[in-house]
Design an enzyme around this catalytic site. Structure first.
Site, PDB file in Angstrom:
ATOM      1  N   ASN A 157       0.872  -1.177   0.000  1.00 31.75           N
ATOM      2  CA  ASN A 157       0.000   0.000   0.000  1.00 31.75           C
ATOM      3  C   ASN A 157       0.909   1.227   0.000  1.00 31.75           C
ATOM      4  O   ASN A 157       1.540   1.528   1.003  1.00 31.75           O
ATOM      5  CB  ASN A 157      -0.877  -0.056   1.268  1.00 31.75           C
ATOM      6  CG  ASN A 157      -1.695   1.199   1.469  1.00 31.75           C
ATOM      7  OD1 ASN A 157      -1.767   2.058   0.589  1.00 31.75           O
ATOM      8  ND2 ASN A 157      -2.314   1.312   2.634  1.00 31.75           N
ATOM      9  N   LYS A 162       0.131   4.315  -0.287  1.00 32.38           N
ATOM     10  CA  LYS A 162      -0.456   5.504   0.367  1.00 32.38           C
ATOM     11  C   LYS A 162      -0.206   6.755  -0.477  1.00 32.38           C
ATOM     12  O   LYS A 162      -0.166   6.674  -1.708  1.00 32.38           O
ATOM     13  CB  LYS A 162       0.088   5.637   1.797  1.00 32.38           C
ATOM     14  CG  LYS A 162      -0.107   4.338   2.593  1.00 32.38           C
ATOM     15  CD  LYS A 162       0.125   4.472   4.069  1.00 32.38           C
ATOM     16  CE  LYS A 162      -0.091   3.127   4.732  1.00 32.38           C
ATOM     17  NZ  LYS A 162       0.020   3.168   6.177  1.00 32.38           N
ATOM     18  N   HIS A 194      -9.447   1.112   4.748  1.00 28.20           N
ATOM     19  CA  HIS A 194      -8.174   1.247   5.474  1.00 28.20           C
ATOM     20  C   HIS A 194      -8.386   2.158   6.689  1.00 28.20           C
ATOM     21  O   HIS A 194      -9.142   3.118   6.627  1.00 28.20           O
ATOM     22  CB  HIS A 194      -7.098   1.825   4.547  1.00 28.20           C
ATOM     23  CG  HIS A 194      -5.746   1.772   5.157  1.00 28.20           C
ATOM     24  ND1 HIS A 194      -5.317   2.707   6.066  1.00 28.20           N
ATOM     25  CD2 HIS A 194      -4.735   0.871   5.037  1.00 28.20           C
ATOM     26  CE1 HIS A 194      -4.096   2.386   6.464  1.00 28.20           C
ATOM     27  NE2 HIS A 194      -3.719   1.277   5.853  1.00 28.20           N
ATOM     28  N   GLU A 197      -6.716   4.466   7.933  1.00 26.30           N
ATOM     29  CA  GLU A 197      -6.480   5.899   7.713  1.00 26.30           C
ATOM     30  C   GLU A 197      -7.705   6.546   7.072  1.00 26.30           C
ATOM     31  O   GLU A 197      -8.022   7.698   7.347  1.00 26.30           O
ATOM     32  CB  GLU A 197      -5.222   6.104   6.850  1.00 26.30           C
ATOM     33  CG  GLU A 197      -3.965   5.825   7.672  1.00 26.30           C
ATOM     34  CD  GLU A 197      -2.780   5.301   6.882  1.00 26.30           C
ATOM     35  OE1 GLU A 197      -2.777   5.411   5.640  1.00 26.30           O
ATOM     36  OE2 GLU A 197      -1.857   4.770   7.518  1.00 26.30           O
ATOM     37  N   GLU A 240      -5.487  -5.236  10.366  1.00 29.02           N
ATOM     38  CA  GLU A 240      -4.447  -4.244  10.622  1.00 29.02           C
ATOM     39  C   GLU A 240      -4.744  -3.540  11.945  1.00 29.02           C
ATOM     40  O   GLU A 240      -5.547  -2.598  11.989  1.00 29.02           O
ATOM     41  CB  GLU A 240      -4.438  -3.197   9.498  1.00 29.02           C
ATOM     42  CG  GLU A 240      -4.147  -3.796   8.144  1.00 29.02           C
ATOM     43  CD  GLU A 240      -3.538  -2.760   7.212  1.00 29.02           C
ATOM     44  OE1 GLU A 240      -2.420  -3.000   6.742  1.00 29.02           O
ATOM     45  OE2 GLU A 240      -4.158  -1.706   6.992  1.00 29.02           O
ATOM     46  N   GLY A 271       2.426   1.882  10.867  1.00 26.49           N
ATOM     47  CA  GLY A 271       3.389   2.975  10.746  1.00 26.49           C
ATOM     48  C   GLY A 271       4.062   3.346  12.048  1.00 26.49           C
ATOM     49  O   GLY A 271       4.714   4.378  12.156  1.00 26.49           O
ATOM     50  N   SER A 274       3.363  -2.492  10.259  1.00 28.70           N
ATOM     51  CA  SER A 274       4.810  -2.577  10.465  1.00 28.70           C
ATOM     52  C   SER A 274       5.408  -3.918  10.041  1.00 28.70           C
ATOM     53  O   SER A 274       6.302  -4.442  10.695  1.00 28.70           O
ATOM     54  CB  SER A 274       5.169  -2.244  11.917  1.00 28.70           C
ATOM     55  OG  SER A 274       4.771  -0.915  12.223  1.00 28.70           O
TER      56      SER A 274
HETATM   57  P1  PGA Z   1       2.857   0.040   7.672  1.00 24.03           P
HETATM   58  O1  PGA Z   1       1.389   0.268   7.030  1.00 24.03           O
HETATM   59  O2  PGA Z   1       3.387  -1.230   7.059  1.00 24.03           O
HETATM   60  O3  PGA Z   1       3.643   1.249   7.269  1.00 24.03           O
HETATM   61  O4  PGA Z   1       2.662  -0.096   9.147  1.00 24.03           O
HETATM   62  C1  PGA Z   1       0.514  -0.792   6.824  1.00 24.03           C
HETATM   63  C2  PGA Z   1      -0.775  -0.287   6.235  1.00 24.03           C
HETATM   64  O5  PGA Z   1      -1.225   0.796   6.602  1.00 24.03           O
HETATM   65  O6  PGA Z   1      -1.386  -0.948   5.362  1.00 24.03           O
END
Ligand code: PGA
Length: 255
Positions: free
Chosen positions: A11, A13, A97, A99, A169, A175, A215
Site C-alpha cells: 500500500n 499511500k 483502510h 487511515e 491491521e 506505521g 509494520s
Molecule cells: P505500515 O502500514 O506497514 O507502514 O505499518 C501498513 C498499512 O497501513 O497498510
C-alpha cells in the site's frame, strides 16, 4: 486443509509521483520474477495507476487501488469508480483502510457499499479491519472486529465473495514500528476465520485469505507467515522501496 496462495500487497499511500511509482514498480518486476510462491500486488496513488500498469502488465505483479467510490458515475467531484479502476488495470482495491476510517469519514456502512461496487466490477476487495490501541487495552478487540466484519459484509452471499480478502491491521501497529506479535496476530486471524465460518460456512472460510498489516518488514514477515491463519501481508512503509518489498515477497517459511 485448503491451501491458500499467499498474497503480499504493498500500500503506497500518498507517496510517489507517477514517474517515481513507475520506476519502483519496474524495479520490483525485475526483482520478483522468481517469486512464484505468492501473489503480489501494489497499490499506488490514483495518479500513478496508468504509468505503473504499463510496467507491470504481463508480469507477476498485479495492481490495486487504495479506495473507490460506490456509484458507477455521476456528479461526485473527486471520486473514482470501480469501472475506472478496472479500465486503468486494477485487479484489486483496498477498502476501509484505518487511515480512511480515521481521516476521511469511512464507516462500516460505506465499506459495505464499496465492497458491492468492487464485486460488481470484478475487482478483488481487500477489506481492512482492526482495533485501536484503546479498544485493545479495554478488551474490545473481538467485539470491534465482529462489528466491522459483519457490517462490512452485510447483505452479501457467499457466491458474491469468492475474491474477498480481509486484512487485519491493528491500528496501533500501523506505521508505528510496533508489530503485533505473531501470536497476537494469529489469535485475531483465527477469530476472523471463525466469524467467516459462522457466516458463510467452513469451505469458504478455509479458502479466504486473511492478510496481516502493521509494520511488516523483511525481518518479521517469515515469523508472521509461519502462523496457520496468516495468508499474506498488507505492507505500507516497507513496500515503498523495491528491495525491501522484494525481500518480504521472498519470505521463507515452512507451515
Ligand atoms: P505500515 O502500514 O506497514 O507502514 O505499518 C501498513 C498499512 O497501513 O497498510
Amino acid at each position: 486443509m485448503e491451501t491458500r496462495t499467499p498474497l503480499i500487497a504493498g500500500n503506497w499511500k500518498m507517496y510517489k509521483t507517477a514517474a517515481e511509482a513507475r520506476e519502483t514498480a519496474a524495479q520490483l518486476v525485475n526483482l520478483v520474477t522468481d517469486a512464484d510462491g505468492a501473489d503480489i500486488m501494489i497499490a499506488p496513488a490514483f495518479t500513478a495507476l496508468e504509468s505503473v500498469f504499463m510496467v507491470i502488465s504481463g508480469s507477476r505483479v498485479s495492481m490495486g487501488a487504495q479506495d473507490l467510490f460506490w456509484e458507477k458515475e455521476g456528479a461526485y467531484t473527486g471520486q473514482i469508480s470501480a469501472e475506472m479502476l478496472v479500465a486503468a488495470g486494477c485487479q484489486y482495491v483496498i477498502i476501509g483502510h484505518s487511515e480512511r476510517r480515521q481521516y476521511f469519514g469511512e464507516t462500516d456502512d460505506t465499506v459495505n457499499k464499496k465492497i458491492g461496487a468492487a464485486i460488481e466490477a470484478g475487482l478483488k476487495p481487500v477489506v481492512c479491519v482492526g482495533e485501536t490501541e484503546h479498544e485493545r487495552e479495554s478488551g474490545q478487540t473481538f467485539s470491534v472486529l465482529d462489528k466491522q466484519v459483519k457490517m462490512g459484509l452485510k447483505g452479501y452471499f457467499v457466491e458474491d465473495l469468492s475474491d474477498l480478502v480481509i486484512a487485519y491491521e491493528p491500528v496501533w501497529a500501523i506505521g508505528t514500528g510496533k508489530t503485533a506479535t505473531e501470536e497476537q496476530a494469529q489469535e485475531v486471524h483465527h477469530y476472523i476465520r471463525s466469524l467467516i465460518e459462522d457466516l458463510y460456512g467452513n469451505a469458504f472460510s478455509e479458502s479466504m485469505r486473511i492478510l496481516y498489516g502493521g509494520s511488516v518488514k523483511p525481518a518479521n514477515i517469515s515469523a508472521l507467515m509461519a502462523m496457520a491463519d496468516i495468508d499474506g501481508a498488507l505492507v505500507g512503509g516497507a513496500s515503498l522501496d523495491s528491495e525491501s518489498f522484494s525481500r518480504i515477497v521472498h519470505f521463507k517459511i515452512k507451515k
